[in-house]
Design an enzyme around this catalytic site. Structure first.
Site, PDB file in Angstrom:
ATOM      1  N   GLU A  35      -0.435 -17.913  -5.556  1.00 56.03           N
ATOM      2  CA  GLU A  35      -1.701 -17.367  -5.129  1.00 56.03           C
ATOM      3  C   GLU A  35      -2.470 -18.485  -4.558  1.00 56.03           C
ATOM      4  O   GLU A  35      -3.107 -18.552  -3.466  1.00 56.03           O
ATOM      5  CB  GLU A  35      -2.523 -16.560  -6.078  1.00 56.03           C
ATOM      6  CG  GLU A  35      -2.269 -15.311  -6.558  1.00 56.03           C
ATOM      7  CD  GLU A  35      -2.115 -14.434  -5.380  1.00 56.03           C
ATOM      8  OE1 GLU A  35      -2.934 -14.532  -4.455  1.00 56.03           O
ATOM      9  OE2 GLU A  35      -1.236 -13.384  -5.445  1.00 56.03           O
ATOM     10  N   CYS A 194      -2.560  -5.085  10.071  1.00 59.57           N
ATOM     11  CA  CYS A 194      -4.141  -5.400  10.274  1.00 59.57           C
ATOM     12  C   CYS A 194      -4.195  -6.652  10.520  1.00 59.57           C
ATOM     13  O   CYS A 194      -5.206  -7.441   9.943  1.00 59.57           O
ATOM     14  CB  CYS A 194      -5.091  -4.649   9.266  1.00 59.57           C
ATOM     15  SG  CYS A 194      -6.719  -4.367   9.921  1.00 59.57           S
ATOM     16  N   CYS A 201      -2.597  -0.709  15.027  1.00 62.95           N
ATOM     17  CA  CYS A 201      -2.982   0.719  14.648  1.00 62.95           C
ATOM     18  C   CYS A 201      -2.199   1.636  14.591  1.00 62.95           C
ATOM     19  O   CYS A 201      -2.203   2.423  13.704  1.00 62.95           O
ATOM     20  CB  CYS A 201      -4.435   0.639  15.286  1.00 62.95           C
ATOM     21  SG  CYS A 201      -5.349  -0.764  15.208  1.00 62.95           S
ATOM     22  N   CYS A 204      -0.336   1.850  11.227  1.00 60.00           N
ATOM     23  CA  CYS A 204      -1.170   1.912  10.178  1.00 60.00           C
ATOM     24  C   CYS A 204      -1.072   2.921   9.349  1.00 60.00           C
ATOM     25  O   CYS A 204      -1.854   3.940   9.866  1.00 60.00           O
ATOM     26  CB  CYS A 204      -2.440   1.006  10.737  1.00 60.00           C
ATOM     27  SG  CYS A 204      -3.637   0.888   9.108  1.00 60.00           S
ATOM     28  N   CYS A 210      -9.911   5.296   9.726  1.00 59.54           N
ATOM     29  CA  CYS A 210     -10.461   4.002   9.800  1.00 59.54           C
ATOM     30  C   CYS A 210     -11.525   4.036  11.081  1.00 59.54           C
ATOM     31  O   CYS A 210     -11.309   4.440  12.077  1.00 59.54           O
ATOM     32  CB  CYS A 210      -9.341   2.996  10.734  1.00 59.54           C
ATOM     33  SG  CYS A 210     -10.047   1.255  11.250  1.00 59.54           S
TER      34      CYS A 210
HETATM   35  S1  SF4 Z   1      -6.099   1.302  12.110  1.00 64.10           S
HETATM   36 FE1  SF4 Z   1      -7.800   0.261  11.014  1.00 64.10          FE
HETATM   37  S2  SF4 Z   1      -7.212  -0.462   9.341  1.00 64.10           S
HETATM   38 FE2  SF4 Z   1      -5.229  -0.014  10.712  1.00 64.10          FE
HETATM   39  S3  SF4 Z   1      -4.678  -1.767  11.722  1.00 64.10           S
HETATM   40 FE3  SF4 Z   1      -6.024  -0.763  13.066  1.00 64.10          FE
HETATM   41  S4  SF4 Z   1      -7.954  -1.687  12.564  1.00 64.10           S
HETATM   42 FE4  SF4 Z   1      -6.699  -2.447  10.823  1.00 64.10          FE
END
Ligand code: SF4
Length: 352
Positions: A35, A194, A201, A204, A210
């Site tokens: 870490e 992200c 996105c 994601c 989001c």
């Molecule tokens: S959808 Fe939102 S959380 Fe997902 S990668 Fe895009 S900005 Fe980031």
């Protein structure tokens, strides 16, 4: 269970990282080391350092018993050296105050040198399975975007809001291993999906909920720090050469490059020859100016003007504060990155 937690846990099964060298290891020492190394440093850079460190100091006791010089030498090149000094200091505190047993609770872990709330939480999660929220730089970015939070995350008000969101997003069930998977998934999403510059996105798992994505504000969040231009400082490095060796001096334990080996350093307005005579008791021949070097710290930029000086008198200065060392051997010591660069560029050929 918060939607964000369910989605991340599900996503991690297929898309998360499962083969990092410190994963699957509940030894708090190994978790802690990884870490700390991962702070402000990419996984690919950390892996060889982590392997070398674990080989050299396999237990917390080994680290506590090592000299700070040995620790700094192993850390050399990884940057942010206060991390290494704090690691060493904290290992000694764990030996002294906890009889070598790493404390289990986030609040206690957080009191050790160099461990902030988020790092303490990560250790509590991965080593002890505790239900704690992390909030490092990558996670701040995810939450700022996911919850559509405007404002620089370094501001206390925004930071507090992000901590509230981080707490509220934790998995609510106590199924075994869930908190670890969720926490690793957050880290992995921040590192691989992200990301700051090119968020993916469409890949994601949080896209539907989001706010930044819904409002087309992904590239505006998180709000960047109000810019102040960094002040520029200048310094002269004295590269004193004698019999194929250079003079290095150990820097004070605190301040930039604390405890590392550097050439003697003076201000740009000081006469080099008389400084060497009066402060180092060394007579030198006329100097050669080498190309200057720029280095950026968080709070200022440093322009280094190296000057090569040939020593013409026997010097009496000696360890522990000074060493005469061959440039190739100096690379094995704890030296800051610009000194490493300087030595490689100028002294592994025929200057000395
Ligand atoms: S959808 Fe939102 S959380 Fe997902 S990668 Fe895009 S900005 Fe980031």
């Amino acid at each position: 269970m918060p939607v964000i937690a369910t989605r991340l846990i599900e996503w991690h099964k297929q898309h998360g990282r499962h083969d990092l060298p410190w994963q699957g290891n509940r030894d708090p020492y190994a978790v802690w080391l990884s870490e700390i190394m991962l702070q402000q440093t990419q996984v690919s850079t950390v892996i060889p350092y982590y392997a070398r460190f674990m080989r050299e100091f396999p237990t917390l006791r080994d680290l506590a018993q090592a000299s700070l010089d040995a620790v700094l030498a192993l850390w050399s090149g990884l940057g942010y050296y206060s991390r290494a000094r704090n690691l060493h200091w904290a290992a000694r505190q764990v030996m002294q105050n906890y009889q070598g047993q790493f404390p289990e609770h986030r609040e206690l872990i957080q009191q050790l040198p160099g461990i902030g709330r988020s790092t303490a939480a990560a250790i509590a999660v991965f080593a002890f399975g505790q239900r704690e929220a992390i909030l490092d730089g990558n996670v701040k970015r995810i939450f700022a975007r996911y919850f559509g939070i405007t404002g620089y995350p370094g501001k206390p008000k925004i930071q507090n809001l992000l901590w509230e969101k981080a707490e509220a997003s934790l998995p609510t069930s106590y199924r075994s291993g869930e908190i670890e998977i969720y926490t690793q998934a957050l880290m992995d999403l921040g590192a691989t999906v992200c990301t700051r510059r090119t968020p993916l996105c469409d890949a994601c798992p949080l896209q539907q909920q989001c706010i930044a994505w819904q409002e087309k504000r992904v590239y505006q969040l998180p709000t960047t720090k109000p810019r102040k231009s960094l002040p520029q400082k200048e310094t002269v490095f004295l590269l004193l050469a004698q019999q194929q060796k250079l003079l290095l001096t150990k820097r004070p334990a605190t301040g930039i490059w604390g405890g590392l080996w550097c050439p003697p350093e003076i201000g740009t307005d000081i006469d080099v020859v008389s400084y060497c005579q009066h402060h180092l008791s060394i007579n030198v021949q006329a100097s050669v100016k080498l190309p200057s070097l720029d280095h950026q710290f968080t709070h200022f930029k440093l322009r280094i003007h190296p000057q090569l000086l040939h020593v013409v008198s026997e010097s009496l200065i000696a360890p522990p504060q000074f060493i005469w060392i061959k440039p190739s051997d100096a690379l094995e010591q704890g030296i800051p990155a610009p000194v490493r660069k300087l030595l490689k560029q100028n002294f592994l050929t025929d200057h000395v």
